[in-house]
Scaffold this motif. Structure first.
Motif, PDB file in Angstrom:
ATOM      1  N   THR A  83      -6.795-106.075  18.621  1.00 56.71           N
ATOM      2  CA  THR A  83      -8.028-105.877  17.869  1.00 56.71           C
ATOM      3  C   THR A  83      -8.456-107.189  17.214  1.00 56.71           C
ATOM      4  O   THR A  83      -7.698-107.795  16.458  1.00 56.71           O
ATOM      5  CB  THR A  83      -7.853-104.793  16.799  1.00 56.71           C
ATOM      6  N   TYR A  84      -9.662-107.609  17.544  1.00 54.53           N
ATOM      7  CA  TYR A  84     -10.231-108.843  17.007  1.00 54.53           C
ATOM      8  C   TYR A  84     -11.316-108.506  15.981  1.00 54.53           C
ATOM      9  O   TYR A  84     -11.889-107.418  15.981  1.00 54.53           O
ATOM     10  CB  TYR A  84     -10.865-109.678  18.117  1.00 54.53           C
ATOM     11  N   LEU A  85     -11.623-109.494  15.146  1.00 50.92           N
ATOM     12  CA  LEU A  85     -12.703-109.360  14.176  1.00 50.92           C
ATOM     13  C   LEU A  85     -13.796-110.375  14.506  1.00 50.92           C
ATOM     14  O   LEU A  85     -13.507-111.535  14.806  1.00 50.92           O
ATOM     15  CB  LEU A  85     -12.175-109.609  12.761  1.00 50.92           C
ATOM     16  N   LEU A  86     -15.053-109.914  14.457  1.00 44.20           N
ATOM     17  CA  LEU A  86     -16.186-110.815  14.657  1.00 44.20           C
ATOM     18  C   LEU A  86     -17.197-110.573  13.537  1.00 44.20           C
ATOM     19  O   LEU A  86     -17.882-109.547  13.517  1.00 44.20           O
ATOM     20  CB  LEU A  86     -16.851-110.566  16.018  1.00 44.20           C
ATOM     21  N   PRO A  87     -17.304-111.513  12.576  1.00 48.62           N
ATOM     22  CA  PRO A  87     -18.299-111.371  11.501  1.00 48.62           C
ATOM     23  C   PRO A  87     -19.617-112.028  11.907  1.00 48.62           C
ATOM     24  O   PRO A  87     -19.696-113.243  12.079  1.00 48.62           O
ATOM     25  CB  PRO A  87     -17.641-112.109  10.331  1.00 48.62           C
ATOM     26  N   LEU A  88     -20.644-111.222  12.068  1.00 47.00           N
ATOM     27  CA  LEU A  88     -21.950-111.720  12.481  1.00 47.00           C
ATOM     28  C   LEU A  88     -22.904-111.641  11.290  1.00 47.00           C
ATOM     29  O   LEU A  88     -23.142-110.556  10.754  1.00 47.00           O
ATOM     30  CB  LEU A  88     -22.480-110.894  13.653  1.00 47.00           C
ATOM     31  N   THR A  89     -23.435-112.787  10.887  1.00 49.76           N
ATOM     32  CA  THR A  89     -24.232-112.884   9.658  1.00 49.76           C
ATOM     33  C   THR A  89     -25.677-113.240   9.974  1.00 49.76           C
ATOM     34  O   THR A  89     -25.952-114.036  10.881  1.00 49.76           O
ATOM     35  CB  THR A  89     -23.634-113.961   8.728  1.00 49.76           C
TER      36      THR A  89
END
Length: 323
Positions: free
Chosen positions: A145-151
């Motif tokens: 499981t990866y995290l991708l923070p898109l702002t």
């Protein structure tokens, strides 16, 4: 006379109420700047973190992102918006939530655009596409499981609490592509214990996990001795197979007591040299469970090790297989 006095007092009170009502003026509220309520936000950020389990495929898997206008009315002019991934937010998220996710590698995803517009008189950008690569070179690793923070960014006022969408992304194969292996030639070659007598002639023994009958079961020994965990069963599949996962069916009872909870899978090619593949968490639900291994491995033998059971030092199991 007393009656007349009461009537006069009541009339006076009523007259006073009418006088007050007659003097009431319409209240004029001061002018307010409606623009202070208007803000941009990412709609998916309302549900942060957004969990996505994607099927491994030769084609990229698509997720959606975008921005919305919230407040009073509609934008009086076009609003320009940009999007970016900020790797530093991964560490902040992990610290705040006690997690240890890694950033989704840059080569494993692509944004359809980093620039968008909410047009005048509209409330949102067009839906934008976040494409995730789940197979081939540079793809997201399976089961991780990866995290991708898109702002989002804009010169227009932005709701800071909903400025970033945190995507949790996991890639898994399609379970339908992995049928259960035929167990007709399988054998139990070792077990930690079994209840050979106390569960009756057609229950309790290890062999019953391979009989294809959900109503029979293996039970760890409880008569004469009561060994605690770990409990185990060792299976000889008769030939080397690629193990993708295991399938289990718990004893068909309404309660959860004794049903395996934390298990470990070990594998071997020769029944002498063993390798630990990983630990799994099982549900006490009575339906068959198919549980992926953390990696695909070749083996002839596998050992199903029950590290803990629900509410008991004993354990029991109706069926055990693999795919």
């Amino acid at each position: 006379m007393e009656k007349r006095k009461i009537t006069v007092m009541a009339f006076a009170a009523l007259s006073g109420m009418l006088l007050i009502a007659g003097c009431k003026e319409e209240v004029q509220l001061p002018d307010q700047d409606e623009s202070q309520y208007n803000q941009l936000y990412m709609p998916l950020a309302v549900n942060n973190p957004v969990e996505n389990t994607l099927v491994v495929s030769e084609t990229d898997q698509e997720l959606i992102y975008g921005a919305n206008f919230g407040g009073l009315g509609y934008p009086a002019e076009d609003i320009s918006i940009s999007f970016s991934v900020n790797p530093a937010l991964v560490a902040d998220f992990n610290e705040a939530n006690g997690t240890s996710y890694e950033l989704l590698p840059a080569e494993a995803y692509a944004l359809s655009t980093t620039e968008a517009t909410i047009p005048q008189g509209k409330l949102a950008t067009e839906p934008l596409s976040l494409a995730v690569k789940t197979s081939g070179e540079g793809a997201a690793a399976m089961f991780k499981t990866y995290l991708l923070p898109l702002t989002m960014h804009s010169s227009f006022k932005v709701n800071e609490e909903l400025q970033t969408t945190y995507y949790l992304i996991t890639a898994e194969p399609d379970i339908a592509d992995y049928p259960d292996y035929d167990r007709s030639s399988w054998e139990i070659v070792d077990f930690s214990s079994e209840e050979a007598n106390g569960e009756g002639p057609n229950n309790g023994r290890a062999i019953f996990v391979l009989d294809g009958d959900n109503q029979t079961f293996w039970h760890s020994q409880w008569q004469g001795a009561s060994p605690g965990p770990p409990h185990h069963l060792t299976i000889d599949m008769g030939e080397v197979k690629t193990l993708h996962g295991i399938n289990t069916t718990v004893r068909q009872v309404s309660g959860s007591g004794g049903k395996p909870e934390q298990v470990r899978i070990d594998i071997s090619l020769d029944n002498e040299n063993w390798v630990e593949v990983g630990e799994l968490v099982l549900s006490p639900a009575n339906s068959q469970q198919k549980t992926w291994l953390p990696e695909f491995v070749d083996a002839r033998y596998f050992r199903f090790v029950v590290l803990s059971s629900n509410g008991s030092s004993h354990t029991h199991l109706a069926e055990l297989g693999a795919y």
